[in-house]
Design an enzyme around this catalytic site. Structure first.
Site, PDB file in Angstrom:
ATOM      1  N   GLY C  42      -4.801  -1.824  15.330  1.00 54.22           N
ATOM      2  CA  GLY C  42      -3.637  -2.228  14.193  1.00 54.22           C
ATOM      3  C   GLY C  42      -2.428  -2.131  14.691  1.00 54.22           C
ATOM      4  N   LEU C  43      -1.582  -1.928  13.722  1.00 49.71           N
ATOM      5  CA  LEU C  43      -0.173  -1.872  13.809  1.00 49.71           C
ATOM      6  C   LEU C  43       0.113  -0.977  14.805  1.00 49.71           C
ATOM      7  CD1 LEU C  43       1.857  -2.496  10.728  1.00 49.71           C
ATOM      8  CD2 LEU C  43       1.301  -3.962  12.563  1.00 49.71           C
ATOM      9  N   ALA C  44      -0.306   0.460  14.894  1.00 47.54           N
ATOM     10  CA  ALA C  44      -0.110   1.359  15.898  1.00 47.54           C
ATOM     11  C   ALA C  44      -0.717   1.163  17.071  1.00 47.54           C
ATOM     12  CB  ALA C  44      -0.407   2.549  15.190  1.00 47.54           C
ATOM     13  N   GLY C  45      -1.889   0.870  17.049  1.00 45.08           N
ATOM     14  CA  GLY C  45      -2.711   0.653  18.447  1.00 45.08           C
ATOM     15  C   GLY C  45      -2.412  -0.296  19.094  1.00 45.08           C
ATOM     16  N   HIS C 266      -4.127   3.711  -5.681  1.00 43.37           N
ATOM     17  CA  HIS C 266      -2.957   2.698  -6.018  1.00 43.37           C
ATOM     18  C   HIS C 266      -3.313   2.297  -7.407  1.00 43.37           C
ATOM     19  CE1 HIS C 266      -0.557  -0.900  -5.668  1.00 43.37           C
ATOM     20  NE2 HIS C 266       0.054  -0.566  -4.375  1.00 43.37           N
ATOM     21  N   SER C 284      -0.325  -6.475  -5.452  1.00 45.48           N
ATOM     22  CA  SER C 284       0.720  -5.717  -5.132  1.00 45.48           C
ATOM     23  C   SER C 284       1.635  -5.144  -5.846  1.00 45.48           C
ATOM     24  CB  SER C 284       1.849  -6.706  -4.523  1.00 45.48           C
ATOM     25  OG  SER C 284       3.156  -6.439  -4.040  1.00 45.48           O
ATOM     26  N   ARG C 330       3.558   5.376  -7.328  1.00 46.85           N
ATOM     27  CA  ARG C 330       2.160   5.054  -7.487  1.00 46.85           C
ATOM     28  C   ARG C 330       1.337   6.234  -7.890  1.00 46.85           C
ATOM     29  NH1 ARG C 330       1.538   2.423  -1.553  1.00 46.85           N
ATOM     30  NH2 ARG C 330       2.576   0.457  -2.128  1.00 46.85           N
ATOM     31  N   GLU C 425      -1.916   5.821  10.544  1.00 47.12           N
ATOM     32  CA  GLU C 425      -2.449   6.297   9.238  1.00 47.12           C
ATOM     33  C   GLU C 425      -3.393   7.451   9.890  1.00 47.12           C
ATOM     34  OE1 GLU C 425      -4.580   3.640   6.627  1.00 47.12           O
ATOM     35  OE2 GLU C 425      -5.028   5.047   5.442  1.00 47.12           O
ATOM     36  N   LEU C 441       3.737   0.572   7.274  1.00 50.77           N
ATOM     37  CA  LEU C 441       3.951  -0.668   8.273  1.00 50.77           C
ATOM     38  C   LEU C 441       5.073   0.094   9.237  1.00 50.77           C
ATOM     39  CD1 LEU C 441       3.869  -3.749   6.308  1.00 50.77           C
ATOM     40  CD2 LEU C 441       1.797  -2.670   7.489  1.00 50.77           C
TER      41      LEU C 441
END
Lengths: 208, 258, 637
Positions: C42-45, C266, C284, C330, C425, C441
């Site tokens: 994902g974003l991190a990996g 959420h 959203s 939230r 995460e 993100l």
């Protein structure tokens, strides 16, 4: 595909407009036919330029057929097995009949050249009298029918081919894009209508 | 409502496959298509039959994992919708549906409705990026980008790589997928230095993979769940041609001066 | 277990700079002698694998999906925060830091959050350079929007698909490294266990999901970037495949699990429509800018929304929080929705829903304006529910969305196992007890692009010349364990499907450990889960074998881990006798029903150590010091 298509498109348009001289009577079209043979004289010998044009066209046909054959083979190979059900969503009749329509047109062209250029199988072929060759030729109903069917196919082929041309060569500009379909439709219709009008006129007795 | 499903079952990549018929007597109209398959799979498992394998993940229509043919249309008949977002209220009671995997030489079937789309990754590897190493970037606002260009680049970039374009195309062509990435980067200033090399390499890779060639049917655009436009294919073709006739400069310098 | 957060000394603005200077370096020519295993794309990996590859490390990257481009980061809609201050509205690194610590209800580590804010600008620079098509103004410069919990506009976005575009940017960088041969990518490959030898992570054991092959991969360091564990609740907004197996296995091999009870619910999701429901869809948060949230004033009012007169409606958020109204954070919005539904005033067929009504703003701004702002979201709502939100109000209900807890990491992002790093995460570090919108993100990319490439070298530098091999007794032992477990799962052939267990676990978790938690309920869950687990291992039905693609087997392994993790979540929630952020203990609230923190007793990170099967986990505490942010009760009134 696209480049050879442009050459062939130019030819069919010119061929159709040239043939409209049929309506001006025997003299006009026969003179026109003779003019095609004498083009380039006296710099070039008689028929020379005509053969150059014929060679270019032949090459274009060759390239067109060859690319059609290779893309078709590639596409058949790319389909990993047939779908039990496949439902077209957007592809129109013209797009879906490019291949078999193309085969029909190729067969027709072969017949057409044999019939009206070389006179093979033509009942009353006279080498210099184009007008009479055409009129006598189209008085045979099956030939006229085949001629009309092939030209309707040509119309469809041109319609999709012309539109595709813009895509394949990347002629894409949001300002003019909506004209691409209009252009393709207009030229396909004009060429098909012009060509189909000849046998109809002969059969109806308008041109004798 | 009652539905009859004819589903392609294939035990493995080289095993033969066939359509198997399943009756579903009680489908709720609020279910998504994949939830209906979940229910069917639960029942199959309870009966001791192996469940139907199908790819899926986010179920929000953005990850691009799901997708199969529903009665001959990639992702089914609703426009701009992936199968995970397709709901049963769009089907009629008593309808018979045929579920088949994407069929393309480039996407071999792994099992049932699951295919291998690795070819798409290889096309991106060929040049679908801007070669900037982490940490070397200048300030994000250093180069203004016309809003219209950024918006159209975003239209192209919205491709989810699901493969529906290839699956639906009678030629099995992947032009729309490739063009979406080529065009996104060609529209942005950041993509300019590698623009020509990118289109050349990505198209070359496209041809190396077992995809067919584009004859402009337009089926891809029609089934694309993100509505990626055929215009991008024209843009890619133009760049490819321009590259062919481009003046190529080659440096004659050898080695570094130290 | 000793937890040393390794926070550099000195003032907060200089900590990261100082850390970077003090860390040992690996010389460029030596980097290729080190192999790093990155799990998750994902974003991190993806950003970590790409950046490490660029630096010259030999990287192997693994994902369970068929392509790294499909990781769940792709579903993020709203945007990414960065302290660029492009809007000239008073934003700064310090303000982003402050907002994040406050938004997290003062349960995050100050130093980590400051670093996050510090590198946030570089993330945007990097993404723009990669060709990410962010939204722009007519002048060609980047556009921003505001998001919940902040009073400045610092959120960068790409329509409603920001996560997708950022992920594709990282994915493209990753694919480039794959083409260059610096990263080897293993798709459809799931990590099933971690190999630890002499207290150090040595590698992982994976299963090839296509062929069923079990393989060993050895490396000098292991990086887990496998996302959150929200699917422990069965129904969540996570992708179906999201799972906790990698972090749970690592936990059982010695990595401490921090703050598992911090789960974010959420507020604006589409409500459950039936038993077959497989996942929940998020709408959203931006919708709350123009939509008004209400329920009928009267209990059991079943009239259609349009027939309920204005005087008989309760706009409860506007009533309770006049200052922030519908834009409260939230956790607060979610809890308020639960309260009105508990009172029997919920709407829709299940009574678990509240209205999000746009009629007033459509009347005020016109339909076209609303369509331009939210058109794609309205379309998505209609696609799923079959209702037209332009004419009838949307129905929404809270759903599990993000998990702030995760494996404990120090300032270097190293877990309590030497050589095991955790990013995104999957770790616990930056969001405290509640995450602000558009910060996930930011954190994923900060960890992958700008933290791990520096910190990993510090540990590796000392290991130059060390050979890695998967041919060791430790690897054999772990591999045998993995094989036995898979064999066990396919041989039980019981009567219940994997999904039925997952659903039951989810019901327990949601009922007892969801938006409101109390000691009685949590104890009930802790008592019930071991029984459910035992039944799973006796009565689950996984057909087929492990020799090829078998989705039931994949699911079974993940659910088995959730059944264990669920209990830890409940234990953590039970032990934390306070309310903070996403963790709301009904016993600890103000008279108005707001969360009541207990800073004196609970201002710490709860890091749980696995103590063995059937034993209670051991709690370790990392105290949290707040030197720069003043502890205060959050107020949004």
């Amino acid at each position: 595909m696209a480049v050879s298509g442009i050459v062939l498109f130019g030819f069919v348009v010119g061929h159709m407009f040239g043939n409209l001289k049929l309506y001006q009577g025997p003299e006009a079209i026969n003179v026109y036919a003779e003019h095609l043979r004498t083009m380039g004289e006296p710099i070039l010998p008689r028929n020379a330029l005509l053969w150059v044009v014929r060679a270019v066209l032949l090459a274009a046909v060759g390239v067109h057929l060859w690319s059609a054959w290779t893309t078709t083979r590639q596409s058949w190979a790319a389909r990993g097995g047939r779908y039990e059900v496949w439902t077209p969503v957007q592809a129109d009749y013209a797009a879906r009949t490019m291949r078999w329509g193309g085969v029909l047109i190729a067969l027709f062209v072969a017949f057409h050249i044999a019939d009206l250029t070389f006179g093979t199988g033509h009942p009353q072929f006279a080498p210099a009298d184009v007008y009479s060759n055409v009129v006598r030729g189209f008085q045979r109903v099956p030939v006229a029918a085949f001629y009309m069917a092939a030209n309707v196919a040509l119309g469809f082929h041109l319609y999709h081919g012309l539109w595709s041309l813009f895509q394949s060569l990347g002629w894409n500009n949001p300002t003019f894009n909506h004209w691409r379909r209009t252009f393709a439709t207009a030229f396909a219709c004009i060429v098909a209508a012009g060509n189909v009008s000849f046998p109809i006129s002969v059969l109806m007795g308008w041109v004798k | 409502m009652r539905l009859t499903l004819r589903v392609w079952r294939q035990a493995g990549p080289s095993a033969p496959g066939r359509l198997v018929t399943y009756e579903l007597p009680d489908v709720s109209e609020h279910m998504s298509f994949l939830e209906m398959l979940d229910v069917l799979n639960e029942r199959l498992t309870e009966k001791g039959e192996e469940p139907i394998a199908f790819d899926h993940d986010c179920r929000e229509g953005i990850c691009g994992t799901c997708g199969f043919m529903i009665s001959g249309i990639a992702h089914g008949k609703m426009p701009a919708t992936t199968v995970c977002q397709l709901h049963m209220r769009h089907f009629r009671d008593g309808e018979e549906l045929v579920l088949e995997p994407w069929r393309s030489k480039a996407f071999p079937v792994l099992r049932d409705l699951v295919v291998d789309r690795g070819a798409f990754d290889r096309i991106i590897q060929a040049g679908g990026y801007v070669a900037v190493n982490t940490g070397t970037a200048q300030d994000a606002n250093a180069i203004p980008v016309a809003k219209a260009d950024a918006d159209v680049a975003m239209d192209a970039a919205s491709c989810i790589g699901c493969g529906a374009c290839v699956a639906q195309c009678p030629n099995g062509a992947a032009q729309l997928f490739t063009a979406a990435k080529v065009s996104q980067l060609a529209l942005l200033p950041q993509g300019q230095p590698e623009r020509w090399q990118r289109v050349e390499r990505m198209v070359a890779q496209l041809e190396r993979e077992a995809f067919g060639s584009c004859t402009n049917y337009g089926e891809c655009e029609a089934v694309c769940p993100k509505g990626v436009s055929l215009d991008f294919i024209a843009m890619m073709n133009r760049d490819w041609l321009r590259n062919v006739f481009r003046v190529r400069r080659e440096s004659r310098a050898t080695g570094g001066a130290g | 277990m000793r937890l040393d957060a390794r926070i550099p000394a000195g003032p907060i603005e200089g900590k990261w700079e100082r850390c970077k200077f003090e860390m040992k370096l690996v010389n460029p020519a030596n980097k290729r002698r080190f192999k790093v295993l990155v799990v998750g794309s994902g974003l991190a990996g993806a950003s970590a694998a790409a950046s490490l590859g660029e630096l010259g490390y030999e990287v192997e990257c693994f994902c369970y999906q068929d392509s790294p481009r499909r990781a769940h980061s792709i579903s993020a809609q709203g945007g990414i925060n960065a302290a660029k201050n492009y809007q000239n509205d008073g934003d700064s690194v310090f303000r982003l830091f402050y907002d994040t610590v406050k938004g997290g209800d003062f349960r995050a580590r100050e130093a980590n959050v400051y670093r996050l804010a510090e590198v946030s600008g570089a993330i945007i620079d990097q993404c723009v350079a990669q060709g990410v098509p962010f939204a722009r103004e007519y002048g060609g410069l980047l556009a921003n929007r505001s998001f919940g919990g902040a009073q400045v506009s610092r959120t960068f976005y790409a329509r409603g698909q920001t996560g997708q575009q950022l992920l594709l940017g990282a994915y493209q960088a990753l694919e480039r490294q794959i083409a260059l041969g610096k990263v080897r990518m293993f798709t459809r490959t799931e990590m099933l266990d971690l190999v630890v030898e002499d207290g150090r992570a040595r590698g992982i054991v994976v299963r090839d999901l296509k062929t069923g092959e079990i393989r060993r991969h050895a490396g000098h360091a292991v990086v887990l970037a496998t996302g959150g564990y929200g699917n422990a609740f069965h129904l969540s907004t996570n992708a179906k495949g999201c799972n906790a197996t990698a972090i749970w296995r690592a936990h059982k091999r010695g990595a401490a699990f921090a703050n598992p009870c911090y789960t974010q619910i959420h507020p604006t999701c589409i409500p459950v429509s039936g038993d077959y429901q497989s996942k929940l869809t998020l709408m959203s948060e931006s919708l709350r800018n123009d939509g008004r949230i209400w329920v009928p004033l009267r209990k059991g009012d079943t009239r259609p929304a349009g027939e309920i007169p204005e005087a008989e409606r309760d706009y409860y958020l506007e009533r309770r929080y006049p200052a922030f109204g519908n834009l409260v954070p939230r956790d607060i919005a979610s809890r308020a929705a639960k309260q009105v539904c508990d009172e029997g005033r919920g709407v829709g067929p299940t009574g678990l829903g509240v209205y999000l009504d746009f009629s007033e703003s459509i009347g005020r701004l016109g339909r076209a304006a609303i369509e331009e702002r939210y058109g794609n979201l309205f379309e998505m709502y209609e696609r799923i529910t079959g209702e037209d939100p332009y004419s009838v109000p949307m129905r929404i209900f809270p759903a599990v969305h993000y998990t702030m807890g995760g494996l404990w990491v120090d300032y270097h992002l190293m877990s309590s196992v030497q050589g095991l790093y955790v990013l995104g995460e999957a770790n616990f570090s930056d969001h405290g007890a509640n995450r602000l919108g558009a910060s996930a993100l930011m954190q994923g990319l900060a960890d992958g692009y700008f933290v791990i490439p520096y910190t990993i070298g510090d540990d590796l530098a000392a290991r130059l010349g060390e050979k890695v091999s998967s041919d060791t007794p430790a690897f054999s032992e772990v591999e045998t364990g993995v094989r036995d477990r898979l064999r066990k799962l396919t041989s039980i052939r019981g009567k219940r499907t994997v999904d039925s267990f997952h659903r039951e676990l989810g019901q327990v978790m949601w009922a007892e450990c969801g938006m409101g938690r109390n000691a009685t309920g949590l104890r009930r869950a802790i008592e019930r889960l071991p029984g459910l687990r035992a039944e799973f291992w006796e009565n689950v039905n996984v057909l087929g074998s492990g020799d090829g693609l078998n989705q039931s087997l994949e699911k079974a392994g993940r659910v088995a881990d959730f059944l264990e993790l669920g209990e830890l979540i409940c234990r953590d929630a039970l032990h934390r006798e306070e309310s903070c952020g996403g963790h709301f203990r009904e016993e600890h609230q103000t008279p108005e029903g707001e969360a009541l923190r207990d800073d004196e007793h609970f201002r710490y990170v709860a890091a749980w150590e696995w103590a063995g099967e059937g034993r209670e986990p051991v709690l370790h505490k990392e105290p949290l010091e707040f030197e720069y942010v003043h502890l205060a009760q959050r107020s949004y009134k």
